[in-house]
Design an enzyme around this catalytic site. Sequence first.
Site, PDB file in Angstrom:
ATOM      1  N   GLY A 137       0.793  -1.230   0.000  1.00 42.05           N
ATOM      2  CA  GLY A 137       0.000   0.000   0.000  1.00 42.05           C
ATOM      3  C   GLY A 137       0.824   1.279   0.000  1.00 42.05           C
ATOM      4  O   GLY A 137       0.286   2.378   0.090  1.00 42.05           O
ATOM      5  N   ASP A 275      -6.830  -1.029 -16.673  1.00 42.93           N
ATOM      6  CA  ASP A 275      -7.047  -0.382 -15.368  1.00 42.93           C
ATOM      7  C   ASP A 275      -6.305   0.944 -15.291  1.00 42.93           C
ATOM      8  O   ASP A 275      -6.494   1.700 -14.334  1.00 42.93           O
ATOM      9  CB  ASP A 275      -6.601  -1.310 -14.217  1.00 42.93           C
ATOM     10  CG  ASP A 275      -5.162  -1.782 -14.379  1.00 42.93           C
ATOM     11  OD1 ASP A 275      -4.840  -2.348 -15.427  1.00 42.93           O
ATOM     12  OD2 ASP A 275      -4.351  -1.554 -13.462  1.00 42.93           O
TER      13      ASP A 275
HETATM   14  P1  AMP Z   1      -0.219  -0.263 -11.504  1.00 41.03           P
HETATM   15  O1  AMP Z   1       0.620  -1.187 -12.315  1.00 41.03           O
HETATM   16  O2  AMP Z   1       0.575   0.730 -10.688  1.00 41.03           O
HETATM   17  O3  AMP Z   1      -1.298   0.387 -12.274  1.00 41.03           O
HETATM   18  O4  AMP Z   1      -0.919  -1.173 -10.377  1.00 41.03           O
HETATM   19  C1  AMP Z   1      -1.705  -2.299 -10.666  1.00 41.03           C
HETATM   20  C2  AMP Z   1      -2.449  -2.696  -9.434  1.00 41.03           C
HETATM   21  O5  AMP Z   1      -1.558  -2.996  -8.368  1.00 41.03           O
HETATM   22  C3  AMP Z   1      -3.416  -1.657  -8.899  1.00 41.03           C
HETATM   23  O6  AMP Z   1      -4.525  -2.325  -8.394  1.00 41.03           O
HETATM   24  C4  AMP Z   1      -2.615  -1.006  -7.791  1.00 41.03           C
HETATM   25  O7  AMP Z   1      -3.424  -0.421  -6.824  1.00 41.03           O
HETATM   26  C5  AMP Z   1      -1.855  -2.188  -7.233  1.00 41.03           C
HETATM   27  N1  AMP Z   1      -0.604  -1.797  -6.581  1.00 41.03           N
HETATM   28  C6  AMP Z   1       0.529  -1.349  -7.159  1.00 41.03           C
HETATM   29  N2  AMP Z   1       1.481  -1.093  -6.231  1.00 41.03           N
HETATM   30  C7  AMP Z   1       0.935  -1.382  -5.032  1.00 41.03           C
HETATM   31  C8  AMP Z   1       1.398  -1.322  -3.688  1.00 41.03           C
HETATM   32  N3  AMP Z   1       2.631  -0.932  -3.374  1.00 41.03           N
HETATM   33  N4  AMP Z   1       0.542  -1.707  -2.707  1.00 41.03           N
HETATM   34  C9  AMP Z   1      -0.691  -2.115  -3.006  1.00 41.03           C
HETATM   35  N5  AMP Z   1      -1.190  -2.195  -4.233  1.00 41.03           N
HETATM   36  C10 AMP Z   1      -0.395  -1.845  -5.245  1.00 41.03           C
HETATM   37 MG    MG Z   2      -2.836   1.495 -12.057  1.00 40.87          MG
END
Ligand code: AMP
Ligand code: MG
Length: 531
Positions: A137, A275
């Site tokens: 998170g 997403d």
């Molecule tokens: P992203 O590739 O950054 O778009 O993230 C893809 C998914 O992973 C989304 O649902 C984000 O909220 C989740 N996510 C990415 N990094 C973290 C993190 N450090 N803690 C929790 N969830 C994460």
């Molecule tokens: Mg994202």
Amino acid sequence: MNNLSFDNRFINNLPADAQTENDCRSVENAAYSFVTPFKTIAPHLITVTQPLAAQLGFSNDDIESLQFTQVMTGNDLLPGMQSYALCYGGHQFGQWAGQLGDGRAINLGELVTSTLGYQTLQLKGAGKTPYSRHADGMAVLRSSIREFLCSEAMFHLGVPTTRALSLSLTGEQVLRDKMYDGNAAYEPCAIVCRVSSSFLRFGSFQLPASRGDETLLTQLVQHCIKTDFPHLLSEDREFSTHVYLNWFSEICDRTSDLIVHWMRVGFVHGVMNTDNMSIIGETIDYGPYGWIDNFDLNWTPNSSDAQEKRYRFGNQSQISQWNLFQLANAIFPLIGEAEPLQTILSDYAVNYQQKWCDMMAAKLGLKAYQGAADLHLFQSLEKLLLAVETDMTLFYRLLANLPDDLDLQSHSQWFALLSPCYYQQSALDDPYRQDFRAWLKRYLARLNEDGLTQSKRAKAMNQINPLYVLRNYIAQQAIELAEQGDFSEILKLQRILQNPYQEQEGNQNYARKRPDWAHQKVGCSILSCSS
Ligand code: AMP
Ligand code: MG
């Protein structure tokens, strides 16, 4: 801050997750979960986007208050705020990934403003939510600096984007394996307060559709139309297939506008998963993005995509169409027929091409795109820019200086003019110079048809071809200093990037092409999703 007014339409109108414990789970029949940001140990506000803060209704005294820092780091909520995380799914690198959701982004509420309408404030890196899966998170400082600076750079370039209100340190440290190579290290955590009128993504609609939850799907679509596309509703405010199709069509339109802007300024998003596609057509989720130094349609900064290069610079329009196709699939139950959706999708490619041609004409200083001969001119230019490493940003700025009476017989004249944009002067061999001269001849003839004076043309070109972009190595230098506690470069870049089209006395260094040392350096030309 007591004068700020919140009206949390999203949570008031859409179903909440009935559970309120903060453990990772599958969340069904709900658009969001209530969550409380993690309490940070040593919050420190690095910087604020002052003009945005003012538009949102924060006074200078507000920004300087301890309470502002506490709110921007998740330690306090203002009256009227209610914190929640969105539930969404998505296709990641072409594969359906199921539920994703705000894993570390926490929405604080919808601020009602006099100049920007409703704006949702969201903290990225504010702790675990039911959507955090196996992650913590948190967001690290380097990725937060990149998001903060780039969102604002994009805004000033005129590219639709989520905004960044503040950048703060939390005082925590987390372990990250930056290049996924077994070299994990502790890094400082940070929080960016993002701002947008909507944080809905294509994946927000895909998830309920994938679960056959038409009730939630319809509620989400109707909410989105009411809040962000109200002009599509007639006076009786009734929803119909016609309204849904117009909505989809406008999403396509906004998406093609967005990608054309990315191509104009040389931005590679890097992770165009569904997403990460905003329903209102903004650039969202700045991860391993990059800026084009040498013009290269095959380039992607994202090391996780190095093999397939799915999200490479030159593939962004095709991918956006693929993503829209997934969105069309998701909303199909509301339409009931495939054909109108298919028509809108095939128009997408045509409309994109038209907008791209208009954009290229403007980049080259033409009054308007005039059909096949112009297209041929653009395509042959791209071939030349690809043939020898040419800095895209500098090329268009230098081209604006081309005199009307250029002596084409003398290679040295145009070569002297353009030489700062080439990475390897030795690659400019005779055959290349001949080809380039032939292109210039056609280009000058075309300019002649328009009959604009050089100064008028240069003025127009310099309004759409930026001089200052957040080159990867420039962001990396600011990050390295910030990791040693020196935030001055962040503040300096914040100022420079507010005026990307204007030459700035004393800031010539920020408009230089990528230095050799940055060519293969991690953080400069290669990034991972680790953040
Ligand atoms: P992203 O590739 O950054 O778009 O993230 C893809 C998914 O992973 C989304 O649902 C984000 O909220 C989740 N996510 C990415 N990094 C973290 C993190 N450090 N803690 C929790 N969830 C994460
Ligand atoms: Mg994202």
